[in-house]
Design an enzyme around this catalytic site. Structure first.
Site, PDB file in Angstrom:
ATOM      1  N   ASP A 178     -11.000   2.440   3.730  1.00  0.00           N
ATOM      2  CA  ASP A 178     -11.331   1.053   3.703  1.00  0.00           C
ATOM      3  C   ASP A 178     -12.676   0.583   3.387  1.00  0.00           C
ATOM      4  OD1 ASP A 178      -9.164  -0.805   3.742  1.00  0.00           O
ATOM      5  OD2 ASP A 178      -8.706  -0.476   5.764  1.00  0.00           O
TER       6      ASP A 178
ATOM      7  N   LYS B 100       0.663  -1.132   0.006  1.00  0.00           N
ATOM      8  CA  LYS B 100      -0.054   0.064  -0.152  1.00  0.00           C
ATOM      9  C   LYS B 100       0.768   1.333   0.023  1.00  0.00           C
ATOM     10  CE  LYS B 100      -3.959  -2.433   2.145  1.00  0.00           C
ATOM     11  NZ  LYS B 100      -4.509  -2.852   3.365  1.00  0.00           N
TER      12      LYS B 100
ATOM     13  N   GLN C 133      -4.699  -1.568   9.702  1.00  0.00           N
ATOM     14  CA  GLN C 133      -4.658  -2.920   9.046  1.00  0.00           C
ATOM     15  C   GLN C 133      -5.171  -3.775  10.048  1.00  0.00           C
ATOM     16  OE1 GLN C 133      -3.801  -3.373   5.961  1.00  0.00           O
ATOM     17  NE2 GLN C 133      -3.929  -5.613   5.849  1.00  0.00           N
TER      18      GLN C 133
HETATM   19  N1  GUN Z   1      -6.858  -7.111   6.242  1.00  0.00           N
HETATM   20  C1  GUN Z   1      -7.079  -7.732   5.199  1.00  0.00           C
HETATM   21  N2  GUN Z   1      -7.562  -7.071   4.173  1.00  0.00           N
HETATM   22  C2  GUN Z   1      -7.689  -5.667   4.762  1.00  0.00           C
HETATM   23  C3  GUN Z   1      -8.159  -4.530   4.000  1.00  0.00           C
HETATM   24  O1  GUN Z   1      -8.672  -4.454   2.977  1.00  0.00           O
HETATM   25  N3  GUN Z   1      -7.928  -3.217   5.004  1.00  0.00           N
HETATM   26  C4  GUN Z   1      -7.370  -3.693   6.169  1.00  0.00           C
HETATM   27  N4  GUN Z   1      -7.353  -2.502   6.955  1.00  0.00           N
HETATM   28  N5  GUN Z   1      -7.052  -4.597   6.680  1.00  0.00           N
HETATM   29  C5  GUN Z   1      -7.114  -5.807   5.861  1.00  0.00           C
END
Ligand code: GUN
Length: 293
Positions: free
Chosen positions: A119, A52, A96
Protein backbone atom coordinates in the site's frame (compact mmCIF):
# COMPACT_ATOMS: atom_id res chain seq x y z
CA UNK A 1 -12.80 17.13 -24.03
CA UNK A 2 -11.26 13.69 -23.54
CA UNK A 3 -12.88 11.37 -21.03
CA UNK A 4 -10.13 9.47 -19.24
CA UNK A 5 -11.10 5.81 -19.30
CA UNK A 6 -9.49 4.41 -16.16
CA UNK A 7 -11.47 1.21 -16.47
CA UNK A 8 -10.11 0.42 -19.95
CA UNK A 9 -6.52 1.37 -19.02
CA UNK A 10 -6.72 -0.74 -15.88
CA UNK A 11 -7.95 -3.77 -17.86
CA UNK A 12 -5.03 -3.32 -20.24
CA UNK A 13 -2.52 -3.12 -17.37
CA UNK A 14 -3.98 -6.21 -15.69
CA UNK A 15 -3.45 -8.10 -18.94
CA UNK A 16 0.16 -6.85 -19.07
CA UNK A 17 0.68 -8.03 -15.49
CA UNK A 18 -0.99 -11.40 -16.18
CA UNK A 19 1.33 -11.94 -19.17
CA UNK A 20 4.37 -11.20 -17.01
CA UNK A 21 3.18 -13.50 -14.24
CA UNK A 22 2.56 -16.31 -16.75
CA UNK A 23 6.12 -15.83 -18.00
CA UNK A 24 7.57 -15.87 -14.47
CA UNK A 25 5.67 -19.05 -13.59
CA UNK A 26 6.59 -20.72 -16.91
CA UNK A 27 10.25 -20.14 -16.03
CA UNK A 28 9.85 -21.74 -12.61
CA UNK A 29 9.37 -18.51 -10.67
CA UNK A 30 6.98 -17.89 -7.81
CA UNK A 31 3.42 -16.72 -8.34
CA UNK A 32 3.01 -13.38 -6.46
CA UNK A 33 0.89 -13.69 -3.33
CA UNK A 34 -1.10 -10.78 -1.84
CA UNK A 35 -2.88 -10.99 1.51
CA UNK A 36 -5.55 -8.55 2.69
CA UNK A 37 -6.87 -8.02 6.20
CA UNK A 38 -10.44 -6.73 6.42
CA UNK A 39 -11.91 -5.70 9.76
CA UNK A 40 -15.69 -5.35 10.12
CA UNK A 41 -18.33 -4.92 7.43
CA UNK A 42 -18.03 -1.35 6.13
CA UNK A 43 -19.74 -1.34 2.72
CA UNK A 44 -17.01 0.59 0.94
CA UNK A 45 -14.20 -1.53 2.39
CA UNK A 46 -16.05 -4.76 1.51
CA UNK A 47 -16.37 -3.58 -2.11
CA UNK A 48 -12.74 -2.46 -2.37
CA UNK A 49 -11.35 -5.67 -0.91
CA UNK A 50 -13.58 -7.83 -3.12
CA UNK A 51 -12.29 -5.89 -6.15
CA UNK A 52 -8.71 -6.41 -5.01
CA UNK A 53 -9.21 -10.17 -4.62
CA UNK A 54 -10.88 -10.34 -8.05
CA UNK A 55 -8.04 -8.36 -9.64
CA UNK A 56 -5.52 -10.83 -8.14
CA UNK A 57 -7.32 -13.62 -9.96
CA UNK A 58 -7.17 -11.74 -13.27
CA UNK A 59 -3.46 -11.02 -12.79
CA UNK A 60 -2.68 -14.64 -11.93
CA UNK A 61 -1.73 -13.86 -8.31
CA UNK A 62 -2.47 -15.96 -5.29
CA UNK A 63 -4.59 -14.06 -2.75
CA UNK A 64 -5.54 -14.60 0.88
CA UNK A 65 -8.32 -12.71 2.61
CA UNK A 66 -8.23 -12.55 6.39
CA UNK A 67 -11.37 -11.26 8.09
CA UNK A 68 -12.03 -10.03 11.60
CA UNK A 69 -15.14 -8.73 13.31
CA UNK A 70 -15.27 -5.12 14.51
CA UNK A 71 -14.47 -6.19 18.06
CA UNK A 72 -11.04 -7.63 17.23
CA UNK A 73 -8.43 -6.30 19.66
CA UNK A 74 -5.48 -4.23 18.54
CA UNK A 75 -3.20 -6.87 20.01
CA UNK A 76 -4.80 -9.64 17.96
CA UNK A 77 -4.56 -7.59 14.77
CA UNK A 78 -0.93 -6.66 15.40
CA UNK A 79 -0.12 -10.34 16.03
CA UNK A 80 -1.59 -11.23 12.61
CA UNK A 81 0.45 -8.45 10.98
CA UNK A 82 3.61 -9.90 12.55
CA UNK A 83 2.62 -13.37 11.34
CA UNK A 84 2.21 -12.09 7.77
CA UNK A 85 5.54 -10.24 8.04
CA UNK A 86 7.21 -13.60 8.77
CA UNK A 87 5.25 -15.70 6.27
CA UNK A 88 7.67 -16.32 3.41
CA UNK A 89 4.93 -17.26 0.97
CA UNK A 90 3.30 -13.83 1.27
CA UNK A 91 5.02 -11.22 -0.89
CA UNK A 92 2.90 -8.27 0.19
CA UNK A 93 -0.17 -7.47 2.24
CA UNK A 94 -2.57 -4.70 3.09
CA UNK A 95 -4.77 -3.83 6.04
CA UNK A 96 -7.89 -2.20 4.63
CA UNK A 97 -8.63 1.19 6.22
CA UNK A 98 -10.50 2.61 8.04
CA UNK A 99 -10.13 0.49 11.17
CA UNK A 100 -12.46 0.62 14.21
CA UNK A 101 -11.73 3.53 16.56
CA UNK A 102 -10.19 1.36 19.30
CA UNK A 103 -7.36 0.32 16.95
CA UNK A 104 -4.50 2.69 16.11
CA UNK A 105 -4.15 2.75 12.32
CA UNK A 106 -0.70 4.28 12.68
CA UNK A 107 0.48 1.50 14.97
CA UNK A 108 -0.81 -1.10 12.52
CA UNK A 109 0.85 0.60 9.54
CA UNK A 110 4.17 0.91 11.38
CA UNK A 111 4.05 -2.77 12.36
CA UNK A 112 3.85 -3.87 8.71
CA UNK A 113 7.27 -4.82 7.35
CA UNK A 114 7.98 -1.97 4.89
CA UNK A 115 9.29 -4.55 2.42
CA UNK A 116 5.78 -6.07 2.28
CA UNK A 117 3.90 -2.76 2.49
CA UNK A 118 2.40 -2.81 -1.01
CA UNK A 119 0.00 0.00 0.00
CA UNK A 120 3.02 2.27 0.45
CA UNK A 121 1.70 3.60 3.78
CA UNK A 122 4.70 2.78 6.01
CA UNK A 123 6.79 5.85 6.96
CA UNK A 124 9.84 4.29 5.29
CA UNK A 125 8.01 4.05 1.96
CA UNK A 126 6.48 7.50 2.37
CA UNK A 127 9.89 8.97 3.22
CA UNK A 128 11.63 7.25 0.33
CA UNK A 129 8.96 8.43 -2.07
CA UNK A 130 9.36 12.00 -0.92
CA UNK A 131 13.07 11.98 -1.80
CA UNK A 132 12.65 10.02 -5.02
CA UNK A 133 14.08 6.66 -3.90
CA UNK A 134 12.67 3.30 -5.08
CA UNK A 135 9.72 2.33 -2.85
CA UNK A 136 6.11 1.25 -2.86
CA UNK A 137 4.03 4.28 -3.83
CA UNK A 138 0.50 4.46 -2.49
CA UNK A 139 -1.99 3.15 -4.99
CA UNK A 140 -4.29 6.07 -5.77
CA UNK A 141 -1.58 8.69 -6.49
CA UNK A 142 0.40 6.10 -8.43
CA UNK A 143 -2.67 5.22 -10.50
CA UNK A 144 -3.21 8.89 -11.32
CA UNK A 145 0.43 9.23 -12.40
CA UNK A 146 -0.13 6.28 -14.74
CA UNK A 147 -3.17 8.01 -16.26
CA UNK A 148 -1.02 11.09 -16.99
CA UNK A 149 1.52 8.82 -18.67
CA UNK A 150 -0.92 6.79 -20.72
CA UNK A 151 -2.81 9.89 -21.94
CA UNK A 152 0.45 11.85 -22.50
CA UNK A 153 -0.87 14.70 -20.37
CA UNK A 154 1.65 17.51 -19.95
CA UNK A 155 2.55 18.32 -16.36
CA UNK A 156 5.89 20.15 -16.59
CA UNK A 157 5.56 23.77 -15.45
CA UNK A 158 1.80 23.40 -14.99
CA UNK A 159 -0.07 24.81 -12.02
CA UNK A 160 -1.47 21.84 -10.17
CA UNK A 161 -3.93 22.22 -7.31
CA UNK A 162 -4.44 19.24 -5.03
CA UNK A 163 -7.64 19.48 -2.98
CA UNK A 164 -7.24 17.52 0.25
CA UNK A 165 -4.23 16.65 2.39
CA UNK A 166 -4.80 13.04 3.46
CA UNK A 167 -1.82 10.78 4.05
CA UNK A 168 -3.16 8.30 1.49
CA UNK A 169 -3.91 10.65 -1.42
CA UNK A 170 -3.39 14.41 -1.03
CA UNK A 171 0.10 14.49 0.48
CA UNK A 172 1.70 11.78 -1.69
CA UNK A 173 -0.04 13.21 -4.78
CA UNK A 174 1.48 16.64 -4.13
CA UNK A 175 4.93 15.07 -3.64
CA UNK A 176 4.69 13.14 -6.90
CA UNK A 177 3.48 16.12 -8.92
CA UNK A 178 6.48 18.17 -7.75
CA UNK A 179 9.03 15.39 -8.35
CA UNK A 180 11.84 16.08 -10.82
CA UNK A 181 10.51 13.77 -13.51
CA UNK A 182 7.58 13.13 -15.83
CA UNK A 183 4.79 13.10 -14.75
CA UNK A 184 5.71 15.83 -12.31
CA UNK A 185 7.75 19.02 -12.54
CA UNK A 186 4.52 20.88 -11.75
CA UNK A 187 4.04 23.89 -9.47
CA UNK A 188 1.92 22.37 -6.75
CA UNK A 189 -0.55 24.01 -4.36
CA UNK A 190 -2.32 21.95 -1.72
CA UNK A 191 -5.69 23.31 -0.58
CA UNK A 192 -7.68 22.18 2.45
CA UNK A 193 -10.41 23.26 4.86
CA UNK A 194 -8.32 26.22 6.09
CA UNK A 195 -7.19 27.53 2.70
CA UNK A 196 -7.94 31.24 2.40
CA UNK A 197 -9.09 31.39 -1.22
CA UNK A 198 -9.52 27.90 -2.55
CA UNK A 199 -11.82 29.00 -5.40
CA UNK A 200 -9.21 31.42 -6.76
CA UNK A 201 -6.48 28.77 -6.53
CA UNK A 202 -8.67 26.38 -8.54
CA UNK A 203 -9.53 29.02 -11.14
CA UNK A 204 -5.81 29.48 -11.86
CA UNK A 205 -5.03 25.75 -12.03
CA UNK A 206 -4.05 23.85 -15.17
CA UNK A 207 -4.59 20.58 -13.30
CA UNK A 208 -6.98 19.99 -10.38
CA UNK A 209 -6.79 16.77 -8.40
CA UNK A 210 -9.89 16.67 -6.18
CA UNK A 211 -9.49 14.39 -3.19
CA UNK A 212 -11.34 15.89 -0.27
CA UNK A 213 -14.34 13.56 -0.20
CA UNK A 214 -17.02 16.23 -0.63
CA UNK A 215 -19.48 15.25 -3.35
CA UNK A 216 -19.87 17.73 -6.23
CA UNK A 217 -17.59 20.29 -4.55
CA UNK A 218 -15.78 21.46 -7.71
CA UNK A 219 -18.19 23.53 -9.81
CA UNK A 220 -17.83 24.99 -13.32
CA UNK A 221 -17.02 28.50 -12.02
CA UNK A 222 -13.94 27.09 -10.25
CA UNK A 223 -12.41 25.60 -13.39
CA UNK A 224 -10.57 27.37 -16.18
CA UNK A 225 -11.08 26.47 -19.84
CA UNK A 226 -8.86 23.58 -20.91
CA UNK A 227 -8.03 22.37 -17.40
CA UNK A 228 -7.27 18.73 -16.57
CA UNK A 229 -9.59 17.40 -13.85
CA UNK A 230 -8.84 14.29 -11.82
CA UNK A 231 -11.68 13.26 -9.51
CA UNK A 232 -10.70 10.99 -6.62
CA UNK A 233 -14.02 11.29 -4.75
CA UNK A 234 -16.10 8.17 -4.15
CA UNK A 235 -18.80 9.19 -1.66
CA UNK A 236 -21.87 6.97 -1.42
CA UNK A 237 -24.79 9.38 -1.84
CA UNK A 238 -28.29 7.94 -1.17
CA UNK A 239 -30.20 7.34 -4.43
CA UNK A 240 -33.55 5.54 -4.33
CA UNK A 241 -33.42 4.87 -8.10
CA UNK A 242 -30.37 2.59 -7.67
CA UNK A 243 -30.66 -1.06 -6.69
CA UNK A 244 -27.84 -0.58 -4.16
CA UNK A 245 -29.65 2.48 -2.70
CA UNK A 246 -26.70 4.79 -3.35
CA UNK A 247 -24.81 6.52 -6.13
CA UNK A 248 -21.02 6.69 -6.10
CA UNK A 249 -20.40 10.44 -6.36
CA UNK A 250 -17.18 12.24 -7.15
CA UNK A 251 -15.85 15.53 -5.75
CA UNK A 252 -16.49 17.22 -9.13
CA UNK A 253 -19.85 18.31 -10.51
CA UNK A 254 -19.14 16.37 -13.67
CA UNK A 255 -21.96 17.54 -15.96
CA UNK A 256 -21.14 21.23 -15.68
CA UNK A 257 -17.34 20.91 -15.39
CA UNK A 258 -16.68 18.38 -18.18
CA UNK A 259 -17.44 20.73 -21.14
CA UNK A 260 -14.70 23.13 -19.95
CA UNK A 261 -11.96 20.49 -19.60
CA UNK A 262 -9.26 19.13 -21.86
CA UNK A 263 -9.27 15.88 -19.87
CA UNK A 264 -11.52 14.63 -17.06
CA UNK A 265 -11.96 11.39 -15.12
CA UNK A 266 -15.48 10.08 -14.53
CA UNK A 267 -16.77 8.56 -11.27
CA UNK A 268 -17.03 5.62 -11.36
CA UNK A 269 -14.61 4.29 -13.99
CA UNK A 270 -11.83 6.87 -13.65
CA UNK A 271 -9.38 6.80 -10.74
CA UNK A 272 -10.99 3.87 -8.85
CA UNK A 273 -9.93 1.04 -11.18
CA UNK A 274 -6.43 2.55 -11.39
CA UNK A 275 -6.07 2.36 -7.61
CA UNK A 276 -6.70 -1.38 -7.70
CA UNK A 277 -4.31 -1.93 -10.58
CA UNK A 278 -1.56 0.06 -8.83
CA UNK A 279 -1.82 -2.32 -5.90
CA UNK A 280 -1.44 -5.20 -8.37
CA UNK A 281 1.68 -3.59 -9.78
CA UNK A 282 3.17 -3.17 -6.33
CA UNK A 283 2.39 -6.81 -5.60
CA UNK A 284 4.15 -7.87 -8.78
CA UNK A 285 7.16 -5.77 -7.75
CA UNK A 286 7.05 -7.42 -4.31
CA UNK A 287 6.86 -10.88 -5.87
CA UNK A 288 9.91 -10.09 -8.00
CA UNK A 289 11.70 -8.48 -5.04
CA UNK A 290 12.30 -5.61 -7.44
CA UNK A 291 12.46 -2.87 -4.81
CA UNK A 292 13.66 -4.55 -1.63
CA UNK A 293 15.72 -7.74 -1.73
N1 GUN B 1 -8.91 2.64 2.33
C1 GUN B 1 -9.15 3.50 1.31
N2 GUN B 1 -8.18 3.38 0.37
C2 GUN B 1 -7.33 2.42 0.80
C3 GUN B 1 -6.16 1.85 0.25
O1 GUN B 1 -5.67 2.22 -0.82
N3 GUN B 1 -5.56 0.88 1.01
C4 GUN B 1 -6.06 0.48 2.20
N4 GUN B 1 -5.41 -0.46 2.87
N5 GUN B 1 -7.16 1.00 2.74
C5 GUN B 1 -7.79 1.96 2.03
Amino acid sequence: MTLIDGKAISEQIKQEIAAEVADIVAHGGKRPHLAAILVGHDGGSETYVASKVKACEVCGFKSTLIRYEDNVTEEELLAKVCELNDDEDIDGFIVQLPLPKHISEQKVIETIDYRKDVDGFHPINVGRMSIGLPCYISATPNGIMELFRRYHIETQGKKCVVLGRSNIVGKPMAMLMMQKNYPGDATVTVCHSHSADLVKECQEADIIIAAMGQPNFVKANMVKEGAVIIDVGTTRVPDATKKSGFKLTGDVKFDEVAPKCSFITPVPGGVGPMTIVSLMRNTLLAGKKAIYK
